[in-house]
Design a protein around this motif. Sequence first.
Motif, PDB file in Angstrom:
ATOM      1  N   ARG A 289       0.793  -1.372  -0.004  1.00 10.68           N
ATOM      2  CA  ARG A 289      -0.029  -0.031  -0.048  1.00 10.68           C
ATOM      3  C   ARG A 289       0.798   1.002   0.029  1.00 10.68           C
ATOM      4  O   ARG A 289       1.517   1.572   1.158  1.00 10.68           O
ATOM      5  CB  ARG A 289      -0.997  -0.022   1.121  1.00 10.68           C
ATOM      6  CG  ARG A 289      -1.706  -1.346   1.253  1.00 10.68           C
ATOM      7  CD  ARG A 289      -3.140  -1.073   2.271  1.00 10.68           C
ATOM      8  NE  ARG A 289      -4.057  -0.255   1.631  1.00 10.68           N
ATOM      9  CZ  ARG A 289      -5.234   0.110   2.147  1.00 10.68           C
ATOM     10  NH1 ARG A 289      -5.602  -0.789   3.219  1.00 10.68           N
ATOM     11  NH2 ARG A 289      -5.973   1.143   1.768  1.00 10.68           N
TER      12      ARG A 289
ATOM     13  N   THR B 292      -6.978   7.165   1.428  1.00  5.78           N
ATOM     14  CA  THR B 292      -7.342   5.610   1.554  1.00  5.78           C
ATOM     15  C   THR B 292      -8.137   5.403   2.673  1.00  5.78           C
ATOM     16  O   THR B 292      -8.150   6.196   3.465  1.00  5.78           O
ATOM     17  CB  THR B 292      -6.032   4.891   1.390  1.00  5.78           C
ATOM     18  OG1 THR B 292      -6.330   3.500   1.028  1.00  5.78           O
ATOM     19  CG2 THR B 292      -5.177   5.009   2.458  1.00  5.78           C
TER      20      THR B 292
ATOM     21  N   ALA C 112     -11.043   1.116  -1.564  1.00  5.18           N
ATOM     22  CA  ALA C 112     -10.151   1.798  -0.715  1.00  5.18           C
ATOM     23  C   ALA C 112      -8.906   2.698  -1.335  1.00  5.18           C
ATOM     24  O   ALA C 112      -8.876   3.822  -0.883  1.00  5.18           O
ATOM     25  CB  ALA C 112      -9.179   0.864   0.037  1.00  5.18           C
ATOM     26  N   GLU C 113      -8.495   2.370  -2.452  1.00  2.00           N
ATOM     27  CA  GLU C 113      -7.565   3.198  -3.171  1.00  2.00           C
ATOM     28  C   GLU C 113      -8.293   3.869  -4.649  1.00  2.00           C
ATOM     29  O   GLU C 113      -7.492   4.336  -5.398  1.00  2.00           O
ATOM     30  CB  GLU C 113      -6.566   2.320  -3.779  1.00  2.00           C
ATOM     31  CG  GLU C 113      -5.978   1.527  -2.582  1.00  2.00           C
ATOM     32  CD  GLU C 113      -5.227   2.223  -1.647  1.00  2.00           C
ATOM     33  OE1 GLU C 113      -4.933   3.493  -1.856  1.00  2.00           O
ATOM     34  OE2 GLU C 113      -4.731   1.598  -0.537  1.00  2.00           O
TER      35      GLU C 113
END
Length: 330
Positions: A38, A152, A145-146
Amino acid sequence: MVTAEFLRSLAADVAAGRPVELSFDDFPCFAAKALEGRAHVTPAALAEISAGLTPADACVFERAAKAIDEGDLAWIGFKYVYDASAACENVDNEVTKKYGDVGSGCGDSFVFFCNDAKEIVCGREHSPRDIFQMKDATRGPAMHAEQFDGLTWLAVALFDKVRVWLLGASDASAEVAALAHHVGFDVVAVDYDPAYISEERFPNARRVLLGGGNFDELSRIAANPSDYACVLTRGHMFDPEACVWSIRNNLHYIGMMGCKGKNDTVHDLVLSKGGTEEGWERIKRPIGLKFGAKTPAELAIAIVAELVDERYKQNYSEAARAKHDSNLGR
């Protein structure tokens, strides 16, 4: 898992304006291992969020504590902003559903609560887009989420993982352990031979080494009725003992690998060792979804897919599943 008592204490401190420090033990979604791959968030983000908590956030921890008391399927989630301008200014494009003309409701990171009924508790300003992404935490998180620049999303579940017992340390079992851990099961592997039930073969599972060169000691181990069992002993040598143990512990799901001829033999041995016909009929034979899997890795995909489907049916009502399937066009 974080406790209700801890969350109430945390809510009291936050409400009183006392400084708090959230830990990786309680919120492991910020630990380095969980964040591998991430690009926009590091473990230091948890300290940033801790420092930014205000009395307005106390309602989140209070609601989360209540959810644990009630056994609710719920999550504490985190919006983490790494670029405030981008978070507020990005907009939906031609592909996404329209959530208004603004991106995030504010340029701040915050904490929120969400449960499977899509109830949101958040003490900060948030936009329709934020609500969409907060609800997405129920995916565990999160499919989106991204999706948008500048921020995020992360979350931790407020309920225990489903425990899966892998009875036998076969090659298929080792492959199942890796996949089951990856999709969020609590994995326990059992065998009597340390050469097979090694850390190298089962790095993400709790390993139980039986003595005596057989599965006799399995009878001394207790399990919960909510647990699952996969009977995967090497060469099927101790499948009867594994089946009898699973039946006696009244596990929620029991699956066994093997062909019909072998299963007929195991059936007779299970009954001779104290198993019941009713218990035998509860065993999924053969284990796993059917799509032509042959190798240990392929069989693991079939088995874990079935475990995921069973967990889904266990956690959600028939009405909720029907709505979900309809939304997916199934």
